[in-house]
Write a protein that holds these residues in place. Sequence first.
Motif, PDB file in Angstrom:
ATOM      1  N   ALA A 125       0.799  -0.918   0.080  1.00 57.67           N
ATOM      2  CA  ALA A 125       0.116   0.038  -0.060  1.00 57.67           C
ATOM      3  C   ALA A 125       0.936   1.358  -0.154  1.00 57.67           C
ATOM      4  CB  ALA A 125      -1.030   0.041   1.246  1.00 57.67           C
ATOM      5  N   HIS A 126       0.696   2.167  -0.794  1.00 61.62           N
ATOM      6  CA  HIS A 126       1.311   3.471  -0.651  1.00 61.62           C
ATOM      7  C   HIS A 126       0.416   4.282  -0.125  1.00 61.62           C
ATOM      8  CE1 HIS A 126       4.610   2.529  -3.762  1.00 61.62           C
ATOM      9  NE2 HIS A 126       3.613   1.688  -4.062  1.00 61.62           N
ATOM     10  N   VAL A 127       0.835   4.164   1.300  1.00 60.30           N
ATOM     11  CA  VAL A 127       0.302   4.889   2.169  1.00 60.30           C
ATOM     12  C   VAL A 127       0.247   6.336   1.975  1.00 60.30           C
ATOM     13  CG1 VAL A 127      -0.146   5.083   4.653  1.00 60.30           C
ATOM     14  CG2 VAL A 127       0.824   3.088   3.683  1.00 60.30           C
TER      15      VAL A 127
ATOM     16  N   HIS B  39      -0.120   2.189  -8.657  1.00 59.98           N
ATOM     17  CA  HIS B  39       1.289   2.376  -8.705  1.00 59.98           C
ATOM     18  C   HIS B  39       1.755   1.652  -9.697  1.00 59.98           C
ATOM     19  CE1 HIS B  39       5.509   1.548  -7.175  1.00 59.98           C
ATOM     20  NE2 HIS B  39       5.385   2.796  -7.004  1.00 59.98           N
ATOM     21  N   PHE B  40       1.525   0.415  -9.996  1.00 58.75           N
ATOM     22  CA  PHE B  40       1.997  -0.549 -11.201  1.00 58.75           C
ATOM     23  C   PHE B  40       1.907   0.117 -12.413  1.00 58.75           C
ATOM     24  CE2 PHE B  40       1.592  -3.796 -14.367  1.00 58.75           C
ATOM     25  CZ  PHE B  40       2.856  -4.171 -14.529  1.00 58.75           C
ATOM     26  N   TYR B  41       0.826   0.722 -12.658  1.00 58.09           N
ATOM     27  CA  TYR B  41       0.334   0.866 -14.045  1.00 58.09           C
ATOM     28  C   TYR B  41       0.714   2.537 -14.304  1.00 58.09           C
ATOM     29  CZ  TYR B  41      -1.909  -3.394 -15.238  1.00 58.09           C
ATOM     30  OH  TYR B  41      -2.237  -4.627 -15.709  1.00 58.09           O
ATOM     31  N   ARG B  42       1.267   2.921 -12.928  1.00 60.53           N
ATOM     32  CA  ARG B  42       1.468   4.371 -13.423  1.00 60.53           C
ATOM     33  C   ARG B  42       2.422   4.719 -14.736  1.00 60.53           C
ATOM     34  NH1 ARG B  42       6.623   5.330  -9.151  1.00 60.53           N
ATOM     35  NH2 ARG B  42       8.208   4.137 -10.131  1.00 60.53           N
TER      36      ARG B  42
ATOM     37  N   VAL C  46       8.185  16.291  -5.025  1.00 59.37           N
ATOM     38  CA  VAL C  46       7.128  16.634  -5.569  1.00 59.37           C
ATOM     39  C   VAL C  46       6.273  15.542  -4.948  1.00 59.37           C
ATOM     40  CG1 VAL C  46       5.723  15.808  -7.994  1.00 59.37           C
ATOM     41  CG2 VAL C  46       8.018  16.938  -7.993  1.00 59.37           C
ATOM     42  N   GLU C  47       4.939  15.633  -4.691  1.00 60.73           N
ATOM     43  CA  GLU C  47       4.040  14.875  -4.222  1.00 60.73           C
ATOM     44  C   GLU C  47       3.201  14.148  -5.125  1.00 60.73           C
ATOM     45  OE1 GLU C  47       0.168  15.239  -1.226  1.00 60.73           O
ATOM     46  OE2 GLU C  47       1.565  17.069  -1.152  1.00 60.73           O
ATOM     47  N   VAL C  48       3.276  12.754  -5.050  1.00 58.03           N
ATOM     48  CA  VAL C  48       2.604  11.956  -6.105  1.00 58.03           C
ATOM     49  C   VAL C  48       1.466  11.099  -5.399  1.00 58.03           C
ATOM     50  CG1 VAL C  48       2.870  10.348  -7.853  1.00 58.03           C
ATOM     51  CG2 VAL C  48       4.743  11.645  -7.542  1.00 58.03           C
ATOM     52  N   ARG C  49       0.232  11.268  -5.955  1.00 59.54           N
ATOM     53  CA  ARG C  49      -0.765  10.387  -5.438  1.00 59.54           C
ATOM     54  C   ARG C  49      -1.497   9.253  -6.684  1.00 59.54           C
ATOM     55  NH1 ARG C  49      -2.421  12.687  -0.551  1.00 59.54           N
ATOM     56  NH2 ARG C  49      -4.536  11.646  -0.464  1.00 59.54           N
ATOM     57  N   TYR C  50      -1.459   8.270  -6.208  1.00 55.77           N
ATOM     58  CA  TYR C  50      -1.765   7.180  -7.164  1.00 55.77           C
ATOM     59  C   TYR C  50      -3.295   6.870  -6.726  1.00 55.77           C
ATOM     60  CZ  TYR C  50       2.968   6.601  -7.920  1.00 55.77           C
ATOM     61  OH  TYR C  50       4.598   6.631  -8.084  1.00 55.77           O
TER      62      TYR C  50
END
Lengths: 364, 481
Positions: free
Chosen positions: B12-14, B57-60, B165-169
């Motif tokens: 989990a990308h918390v 995340h994987f399909y980013r 940089v803030e990244v949200r999936y």
Amino acid sequence: MHATSALTEADRLMTVCNSCRYCEGICAVFPAMEMRRAFSDGDLNYLANLCHSCGACYYDCQFSPPHEFNVNVPQVLAQVRSESYEAYAWPQFLSGSFQRNGLVISIVAALSVAAFVIGFVLFRDTSVLFGAHNGPGAFYKLMPHNEMAALFGAAFLYAIVAISMGVRNFWRDIGEPAGTLVQGSSLWQAIKDASTLRYLDGGGVGCMNEDEKPTDKRRLYHHFTFYGFMLCFASTSAATVYHYLGREAPYPWYDLPVVLGTLGGLGLIVGPIGLLREKFRRDPVLQDGKKYGMDVAFLAMLFMTSLTGMALLLLRATPAMGLTLALHIGIVFALFITMPYGKFVHGFYRFVALVRYAKERREL
Amino acid sequence: MLQRSSPAVAKAHVTQPLDPERRYDVLVIGGGNAALCAAISARRSGASVLVLEAAAHFYRGGNTRHTRNMRCAHDSATEILTGPYTEDEFWEDLKRVTQGHTDEELARYMIAESKDMLTWIVDQGVRFQPSLGGTLSLGRTNSFFLGGGRAMLNALYLTAERLGVEVRYDAEVIELEIENGMFLSATVKEASGTSTVRAAALVAASGGFEANIEWLKQGWGEIAENFLIRGTPYNRGTILRMLLDHQVKQIGDVTQCHAVAIDARAPKFDGGIITRLDCVIYGIVVNNQCQRFYDEGEDIWPKRYAIWGRLVAAQPDQIAYIIFDARSLELFMPSLFPPIRADSIEELATLLELDPAKLAETVSRFNAAVQPGTFDPDNPDDCATAGIRPAKTHWAREIDVGPFYAYPVRPGITFTYLGVKVNKEARMIMADGKQAVNMFAAGEIMAGNVLGQGYAAGIGMTIGSVFGRAAGRGAAKYARN
């Protein structure tokens, strides 16, 4: 048709990879794959042993799971590789030792240590075993040099013969003529590639172990381990030469065998600890879970060899020397006789695979 | 779908919930090459940056996952490029493939900027390598990513994260608040709920709409059902639709896209590079009426592969078959699915569910038309047909050495060209011709500005990088003032 399901899966993957080729700059496996359009068992065993398990191709792959193409080259080649160790083992009836390798190696090590302890107790006077000894020949009060040399020489010789037979089986399986192994330029290239671990760096980016970030330190720890082992080997060789020149062990701390052994021993402590640490952190998806024991046992044996050797250096003038010596040479003896039946063989198969790769590259 | 649990994937990308009070300098919607180049350049210009990636995340990274190179101008050979590729030559190539359907000012700007891209992108952690095995013809013009597009993405994400940089999936933008060409906020749907993000400037880098079959149908009609989508299933054009609905000027038409003929057995989405077939020039291509319909040997394959998607789309049921014989089997790169194989043309036709007599007749008429020549698999040779239409002008050899092989092919859509109009700053242009206040676009969503039609290998990545960097710079500059 392939001999095992892992080989069948490896064939499927190589077909996918050969249609893509994005990873060809990462290591030797993919350029070697591109030289082929179809993959026999021997080809796949060659590619599997060429793979250093750097992990980059998994995280770089647009088709790795959860993608439906389910491309996981590091894991499948690890499975093929460990199956190949078993298939090449000599004599064949001992190939089963790869099945539950962690257990087998632990038992052999325990028995070996026990044998030396019991041997010392039975054949030496207790006062000798628990006495403090100093000066030249101290170790040989417990076990005469010639006995030690004969026993370890025989064990080492056996390991060399068994490993050589395994390499021969590998070489035949991949269909490479014997002459390649004496080709100077290919050998030299392979020595350079192996000694620098050229292909354990994700093509220059670094290895991947826990996730897609190239933070892995296995290359460094492997250098500690390998060169530590070689230094220990050099230490033993130097001591043997000294002995026949009439200088008996133990040697003072500044003398060549002790300096080499201490440096090597440090490498063999730092390296295996680091590699174990990386192993515990490794993304399970990259691993051949069934062979966890084999990898751990190998690292543990190297670590124990060094740890007991260092203990011997520290305790050699105390009454604990006798038992420490039994422990150390028990571990080393077990390491020698199990060499052909554990992770130790990876170095040999990978090295000769690199020799073949060097030849193939040149002929391209 | 085969699924295997992977802790790396499942990990989990918390992420903390979005702070509703926070106002970012730059909001980037999308997660591919263009988006990351924009995010990195904005961040390097001092802006606070939020990246919203709709995929997991994987399909980013959208279609960047499937890319392998970019086309950049350069004045001399480098470690990885075999020779110079001048701006003028690049421009001539672009003019030729688009048949003039390009904006010269923007295109020339992109080409000039592409020179610097070769070093800029390396500075962001991306590594190049010489052209891949089987792609020698691109060795002078195109720089290949070491490890391919996903490796490139991994490097860009790592750099972006290190820069802050803030990244949200799994963060899908479902609504944009725009007033008179000014972006105000975006509504984001995440697993935890829906929230509003405010930012001083917007960069839309969310790709084309090729995975939105309904939208494709608006231009192509029902036949779009028979198209395969080579890349990400996430490119549904939702952001593009919202922008157009908010009076951003549209460029290009629905049917223009990068379309190639790929193996008909490929999955509907995300089959990527490995379903490509490079054997058209060595055989003949027939439709399901067993008729040939185009000169298979017109030019070397890399110059022509991008026309075959449209050619097959024009055939009945949008399917065609590449037919070749044993002599050609190993002349081209292998692909995922093995060719269909038979000992005779009639038997091959039966396996393909074609009329055996008709296929045999087409092949024998073709064979009879083949003129003597010296076959050269790598260069346009003098092996041509005479007296049949369409002619095959190079690599024409009789198809008469069994076994015989076939690949079924369908149109494979790579990405669409209809998009938003931008200027050199990558700033959007509104329908009334005015510049948008704080909205920028990069990548497939504005590719049509440069690519009105046609395609040249690696140009999508050039568009993404150049306009991504420009968009990030422009957005950060606006946010600072």
